[in-house]
Design a protein around this motif. Structure first.
Motif, short mmCIF file in Angstrom:
data_model
loop_
_atom_site.label_atom_id
_atom_site.label_comp_id
_atom_site.label_asym_id
_atom_site.label_seq_id
_atom_site.Cartn_x
_atom_site.Cartn_y
_atom_site.Cartn_z
N GLN A 247 0.82 -1.21 0.00
CA GLN A 247 0.00 0.00 0.00
C GLN A 247 0.86 1.26 0.00
O GLN A 247 0.54 2.25 -0.69
N ARG A 248 1.98 1.20 0.72
CA ARG A 248 2.85 2.37 0.84
C ARG A 248 3.75 2.58 -0.38
O ARG A 248 3.91 3.72 -0.84
N PRO A 251 1.31 0.99 -4.64
CA PRO A 251 -0.15 1.04 -4.51
C PRO A 251 -0.88 0.43 -5.70
O PRO A 251 -2.02 -0.04 -5.55
N TRP A 252 -0.26 0.41 -6.89
CA TRP A 252 -0.90 -0.22 -8.05
C TRP A 252 -1.03 -1.74 -7.85
O TRP A 252 -1.96 -2.35 -8.37
N TYR A 254 -1.16 -3.06 -4.63
CA TYR A 254 -2.06 -3.18 -3.49
C TYR A 254 -3.53 -3.11 -3.93
O TYR A 254 -4.39 -3.80 -3.36
N THR A 258 -6.57 -6.14 -2.21
CA THR A 258 -7.39 -5.77 -1.05
C THR A 258 -8.19 -6.94 -0.50
O THR A 258 -8.60 -6.92 0.66
#
Length: 413
Positions: A247-248, A251-252, A254, A258
């Motif tokens: 996520q950090r 993000p693509w 992450y 989900t």
């Protein structure tokens, strides 16, 4: 009938044992676990095998899972820039598809096949004293157990081993629930995400005990933000850490993860080791000899995803050398020549892997960036995962990189 002992039931040991068995050798295989113990144990690796390695399995009719495992037809590269934005993003086409099969599935299946075909299986952790005894009863002793006491018999080759410490902290999770990749929803591709100063995140389609899955694999720079998995208390915490890093920093990736869940409670792995080349022959206390195989003598960091490929290529090379030897003695000169034959290909893997562990020089960054606009560069880079020797012609030296790019763009360096 010549008698051969193979110690170790991983990719190289089992492939070699089954290959020798198919050619009429009397083979004894020593494994520290039964097939059921392997199948119900922890994941062992992030194996993704490219065309040449897969063909070695096909040649021995060991490709039991080929029609079930995802066909990986592309290799993608992304580079994270400031604010976790993708500054580079491309996918190269592989010349022949790659595949990944959870080694719990493969090694358990191959071990059962070896026993069913009449091979002698000894389930016992081997010590140096065991090999000393067995060396008197066998024409050849092959050590393919890449961890533990036996590896210490093979001396480190300092000239070929620039690193004494681990260069990455490794963390793996096998997951279900990853969403399709938006840019290529109908094509399976392995993705390498480079995050400067942090490490690399690989996402690899695989076949595991419960069917189709994906491998999330962080290679963290030691002491950096992704070096946080040592001592993690539970598989759930392990996955949570992995997703938090995604996520950090990516993000693509992450966004696809989900709903990711672990495939099973033993679907995580943590480790680190120093890339090392060792001398191939061990002298046993009683005067016997043992020949090291694959990871025992050449172990690279998995940053280039070459471990299982190198093991398969080593097993194939050693099998050819053994068959060609016929009835002649497997003496030390032959053992060293057998390793040298394998090293002709393995040296390219070691050179490339060590290069990828360092800070990429400007010409390499230019090459990776150019692949986004030049599909031929992306495809060639992807093909190098199957044949790393090709990197000699366009990767290491700035002049060759510039000449290669100029040949595609029609400009002059």
């Amino acid at each position: 009938m010549r008698k051969i002992l193979v110690v170790g039931a991983g990719q190289s040991g089992l492939q070699l044992a089954l290959g020798l068995q198919a050619h009429g050798y009397e083979v004894t295989l020593m494994s520290n676990r039964t097939a059921d113990e392997i199948r119900t144990g922890r994941v062992m690796s992030t194996q993704v095998m490219f065309h040449t390695a897969l063909q070695h399995e096909r040649d021995l009719k060991l490709n039991f899972w080929e029609h079930r495992a995802p066909r990986i037809e592309g290799l993608g590269m992304s580079v994270a820039g400031p604010a976790a934005q993708r500054v580079v993003d491309w996918t190269g086409r592989l010349r022949g598809y790659a595949q990944s099969v959870d080694q719990r599935v493969k090694m358990a299946g191959w071990l059962e096949a070896f026993a069913q075909r009449g091979g002698r299986l000894v389930v016992h952790g081997a010590a140096v004293s065991d090999l000393d005894y067995f060396s008197r009863a066998y024409d050849l002793v092959l050590v393919a157990a890449g961890k533990g006491e036996l590896v210490s018999m093979f001396a480190r080759d300092a000239a070929r081993s620039p690193h004494r410490e681990p260069q990455r902290a490794l963390a793996v999770a096998y997951v279900h629930g990853l969403a399709p990749r938006p840019e290529c929803p109908d094509t399976d591709a392995m993705r390498c995400n480079l995050v400067p100063g942090v490490g690399e995140l690989f996402v690899i389609p695989t076949l595991t005990l419960s069917g189709r899955a994906d491998i999330l694999f962080w290679e963290g720079v030691p002491g950096g933000p992704a070096d946080v998995f040592q001592g993690v208390g539970s598989p759930a915490e392990h996955l949570s850490l992995m997703l938090g890093l995604m996520q950090r920093y990516t993000p693509w990736e992450y966004a696809r993860a989900t709903k990711a869940e672990l495939t099973d409670a033993r679907g995580t792995l943590v480790g680190r080791y120093a890339p090392t080349v060792r001398h191939p022959v061990a002298h046993l206390p009683g005067g016997g000899l043992a020949l090291g195989v694959a990871d025992v003598v050449v172990v690279n960091d998995p940053v280039t995803n070459q471990g299982a490929n190198a093991a398969a290529k080593c097993a194939a090379s050693y099998l050819a050398s053994i068959l060609e030897r016929g009835e002649k003695e497997f003496d030390e000169a032959w053992m060293r020549a057998t390793f040298d034959r394998y090293w002709e290909s393995a040296r390219h893997v070691t050179k490339w892997t060590n290069a990828m562990l360092g800070v990429p020089p400007e010409h390499v960054l230019n090459l990776i960036g150019a692949a986004g606009a030049l599909p031929a560069v992306a495809d060639r880079f992807a093909a190098g995962f199957d044949d790393p020797s090709d990197f000699e012609d366009f990767f290491y030296e700035p002049e060759r990189t510039e000449a290669y790019l100029a040949s595609l763009t029609g400009t002059h360096a």
